[in-house]
Design an enzyme around this catalytic site. Structure first.
Site, PDB file in Angstrom:
ATOM      1  N   TYR A   1      -3.014  17.478   1.516  1.00  0.00           N
ATOM      2  CA  TYR A   1      -3.494  16.123   1.767  1.00  0.00           C
ATOM      3  C   TYR A   1      -2.309  15.214   2.047  1.00  0.00           C
ATOM      4  O   TYR A   1      -1.366  15.156   1.267  1.00  0.00           O
ATOM      5  CB  TYR A   1      -4.281  15.643   0.542  1.00  0.00           C
ATOM      6  CG  TYR A   1      -4.898  14.265   0.635  1.00  0.00           C
ATOM      7  CD1 TYR A   1      -5.258  13.689   1.844  1.00  0.00           C
ATOM      8  CD2 TYR A   1      -5.151  13.545  -0.519  1.00  0.00           C
ATOM      9  CE1 TYR A   1      -5.841  12.439   1.903  1.00  0.00           C
ATOM     10  CE2 TYR A   1      -5.738  12.297  -0.478  1.00  0.00           C
ATOM     11  CZ  TYR A   1      -6.078  11.746   0.734  1.00  0.00           C
ATOM     12  OH  TYR A   1      -6.651  10.500   0.793  1.00  0.00           O
TER      13      TYR A   1
ATOM     14  N   HIS B   1       1.590   4.295  -3.040  1.00  0.00           N
ATOM     15  CA  HIS B   1       1.404   5.731  -2.812  1.00  0.00           C
ATOM     16  C   HIS B   1       2.673   6.547  -3.026  1.00  0.00           C
ATOM     17  O   HIS B   1       2.636   7.771  -2.951  1.00  0.00           O
ATOM     18  CB  HIS B   1       0.815   5.976  -1.419  1.00  0.00           C
ATOM     19  CG  HIS B   1      -0.639   5.695  -1.375  1.00  0.00           C
ATOM     20  ND1 HIS B   1      -1.134   4.419  -1.250  1.00  0.00           N
ATOM     21  CD2 HIS B   1      -1.716   6.506  -1.503  1.00  0.00           C
ATOM     22  CE1 HIS B   1      -2.455   4.461  -1.278  1.00  0.00           C
ATOM     23  NE2 HIS B   1      -2.834   5.722  -1.432  1.00  0.00           N
TER      24      HIS B   1
ATOM     25  N   TYR C   1       0.840  -1.201   0.000  1.00  0.00           N
ATOM     26  CA  TYR C   1       0.000   0.000   0.000  1.00  0.00           C
ATOM     27  C   TYR C   1       0.880   1.257   0.000  1.00  0.00           C
ATOM     28  O   TYR C   1       0.652   2.190  -0.771  1.00  0.00           O
ATOM     29  CB  TYR C   1      -0.924  -0.020   1.223  1.00  0.00           C
ATOM     30  CG  TYR C   1      -1.815   1.188   1.341  1.00  0.00           C
ATOM     31  CD1 TYR C   1      -3.037   1.241   0.678  1.00  0.00           C
ATOM     32  CD2 TYR C   1      -1.449   2.277   2.127  1.00  0.00           C
ATOM     33  CE1 TYR C   1      -3.870   2.358   0.795  1.00  0.00           C
ATOM     34  CE2 TYR C   1      -2.268   3.389   2.252  1.00  0.00           C
ATOM     35  CZ  TYR C   1      -3.473   3.424   1.580  1.00  0.00           C
ATOM     36  OH  TYR C   1      -4.283   4.524   1.693  1.00  0.00           O
TER      37      TYR C   1
ATOM     38  N   TRP D   1      -8.730   4.153  -9.378  1.00  0.00           N
ATOM     39  CA  TRP D   1      -7.755   4.141  -8.283  1.00  0.00           C
ATOM     40  C   TRP D   1      -8.286   3.347  -7.096  1.00  0.00           C
ATOM     41  O   TRP D   1      -7.582   2.501  -6.534  1.00  0.00           O
ATOM     42  CB  TRP D   1      -7.409   5.569  -7.861  1.00  0.00           C
ATOM     43  CG  TRP D   1      -6.461   5.603  -6.691  1.00  0.00           C
ATOM     44  CD1 TRP D   1      -6.793   5.785  -5.384  1.00  0.00           C
ATOM     45  CD2 TRP D   1      -5.042   5.415  -6.730  1.00  0.00           C
ATOM     46  NE1 TRP D   1      -5.665   5.734  -4.607  1.00  0.00           N
ATOM     47  CE2 TRP D   1      -4.573   5.504  -5.410  1.00  0.00           C
ATOM     48  CE3 TRP D   1      -4.127   5.189  -7.754  1.00  0.00           C
ATOM     49  CZ2 TRP D   1      -3.227   5.373  -5.073  1.00  0.00           C
ATOM     50  CZ3 TRP D   1      -2.784   5.063  -7.430  1.00  0.00           C
ATOM     51  CH2 TRP D   1      -2.349   5.156  -6.104  1.00  0.00           C
TER      52      TRP D   1
END
Length: 121
Positions: free
Chosen positions: A41, A22, A18, A76
């Site tokens: 963000y 990213h 994960y 996504w």
């Protein structure tokens, strides 16, 4: 500006994957986030798979709706879904956390005060 913090749960056995995904988010996804009002963000992760997200936006509900209307977000989210623990995906709704303290807000409304030195030991 609305400050938003949320949490999700990734399968701990897949947290490294994960995180790797990213490191290079699709350019189209980055553009979609920016154009729908997601600013400042960030995602944070612990080794147990807990994901904490933080963002600032004018209107979180509108920013979410904007992303929901994009094809890239659907793609996504589908690519990310194998990483999430049961019930933990972004599509199923991240759990929004309540803000309980913000330093700048309190400093802005605090009465004028004189700093005192910490007690000597």
């Amino acid at each position: 500006m609305e400050r938003v913090c949320f949490r999700m749960q990734v399968d701990p056995a897949r947290i490294d994957e994960y995180i790797a995904a990213h490191r290079q988010v699709w350019p189209e996804m980055l553009t979609a986030l920016e154009s729908t009002g997601w600013t400042n963000y960030s995602l944070f992760a612990d080794s147990a798979g807990m994901i904490i997200g933080y963002l600032e936006t004018e209107d979180y509900e509108a920013a979410q709706r904007g992303m929901d209307r994009t094809e890239i977000n659907a793609a996504w989210q589908q690519s990310m879904s194998p990483y999430f623990a049961a019930g933990g995906s972004f599509d199923e709704g991240p759990e929004r956390l309540r803000e309980v303290f913000h330093l700048e807000d309190q400093l802005a409304t605090a009465p004028h005060r004189t700093r005192t030195a910490p007690p000597q030991q």
